[in-house]
Design an enzyme around this catalytic site. Sequence first.
Site, mmCIF file in Angstrom:
data_model
loop_
_atom_site.group_PDB
_atom_site.id
_atom_site.type_symbol
_atom_site.label_atom_id
_atom_site.label_comp_id
_atom_site.label_asym_id
_atom_site.label_seq_id
_atom_site.Cartn_x
_atom_site.Cartn_y
_atom_site.Cartn_z
ATOM 1 N N ALA A 185 38.262 53.815 39.713
ATOM 2 C CA ALA A 185 37.901 52.445 39.373
ATOM 3 C C ALA A 185 39.059 51.472 39.150
ATOM 4 C CB ALA A 185 37.019 52.452 38.126
ATOM 5 N N ALA A 186 40.228 51.939 38.741
ATOM 6 C CA ALA A 186 41.312 51.004 38.407
ATOM 7 C C ALA A 186 41.751 50.213 39.644
ATOM 8 C CB ALA A 186 42.500 51.765 37.824
ATOM 9 N N GLY A 237 39.913 47.759 38.326
ATOM 10 C CA GLY A 237 38.652 47.245 37.805
ATOM 11 C C GLY A 237 38.034 46.123 38.603
ATOM 12 N N SER A 238 38.611 45.811 39.756
ATOM 13 C CA SER A 238 38.078 44.720 40.585
ATOM 14 C C SER A 238 36.614 44.949 40.925
ATOM 15 C CB SER A 238 38.890 44.603 41.884
ATOM 16 O OG SER A 238 40.266 44.496 41.618
ATOM 17 N N LYS A 239 36.331 46.119 41.472
ATOM 18 C CA LYS A 239 34.963 46.428 41.907
ATOM 19 C C LYS A 239 34.073 46.757 40.705
ATOM 20 C CE LYS A 239 36.800 48.135 46.279
ATOM 21 N NZ LYS A 239 38.214 47.948 45.858
ATOM 22 N N CYS A 272 40.843 51.186 52.217
ATOM 23 C CA CYS A 272 41.584 50.026 52.707
ATOM 24 C C CYS A 272 42.540 50.479 53.816
ATOM 25 C CB CYS A 272 42.336 49.328 51.576
ATOM 26 S SG CYS A 272 43.514 50.375 50.707
#
Length: 313
Positions: free
Chosen positions: A124-125, A127-129, A246
Site C-alpha cells: 500500500a505505501a 498510500g496513493s491508492k 507500473c
Amino acid sequence: MLSINEIKRRLPKEFIDELYEVYTPVTVDKILTGMTDDRYTTLRVNTLKYDIYSLMNVFKEKNIKFERVPWFKDALIVKNAKEKDIQKLDIYEKGCIYFQSLSSMVPPLVLNSKPGESVLDMTAAPGSKTTELAMLMENKGEILANELDKIRCERLKFNVQTQGAGIVKVINQRGEKLGDEYENKFDKVLLDTPCSGEGRFIATSPQTYRGWSVKTVNTLTKLQKKLLMSGYKALKTGGELVYSTCTINRDENEFIVDWALKNLNIKLLNIELEIKDSIKGNTEGIDKNIEKTIKILPSKVMEGFFVAKFRKI
C-alpha cells in the site's frame, strides 16, 4: 526534446530489444517519445475533505492552469505549476488534495469498491491508492493496508491520517503471507505489485532506469506470483481482485495473468474505463481473454501501467 535514437542510446539495450519484440515500431516510437521528459503535475481532490469545484476556483485565483481528466472527475492535470508550488497552499497541508500520477489512479477506479465493503490493499505505501479507495468508498467499510518496509509503512500511516481515511487499518507484514492469515476475508483485493518500473523511465533521468535488468525482472515475477496467490486466497468467492504494475513488459504483466488463469479459479473481467493512451493486453501465444487487460503507454500525462481485473469463481 531528445530524438528517438538518443533515447535508445540512453536506455538499457535489453529493454529496447524487448520493446521491438513485443510492439510494432510505431508503438515503440510512441513509448519512447513518452519517456523523453518530465511529466505534468497531476493530482486528485480528496472528496472526504473538499470538492473539485472549490479546488478549481482556488487554482483560477492563483492563475494555475489545469485540465480536467475525462475518465475521473476528481482529477486535474496542472500545466504551469510544479508540486513544490502547490504544496505552499493551505489546501495541501490540510489534506484536501493528493499528488498522484494519473495511471496510479486507475487501479482503484477499476476495482470499484463500494461503501461498506472490505478491501485488502496488499502493497500500500505510500498510500496513493489506499486513500483513493477510502475516498471512493466514502469512508464506509474497511480497508486493510499492508506495507512490508517499516519506513514506508510510517509514510503510509502519515498519508492515511492526513487524508482523513478513517476506515484504513495499516499493518506491516509480508504480502505473501496475508492469504493464509485472512483466507476468504475480503470483498475486494488490490495488488499494485512491486515491479521493474519501466513505465516510469525518463531518458533524461538515469536514476529512473539505472537499477533495471533482465535478472531483476525475472526475480520480480516469482514474487508477483506469490503475491497474486496470496491475494486470491484472501478474496471471498465472487470477490474481485485488481492486479497492476507500473511496467510494460509481458513477463510481469500478460504472462503473470496467463499463469493466474491456468493456476487459480478466476476469470478476467472487462475494464470499462476509456483511457486515450491505452492498448489491449498482448495475447500472442497465451490466453486470448488477456485482451481484456489494458496497458497504458507512457506519455506527457501518464506513466506506463498495466491493469487486469479478476473475479474469484
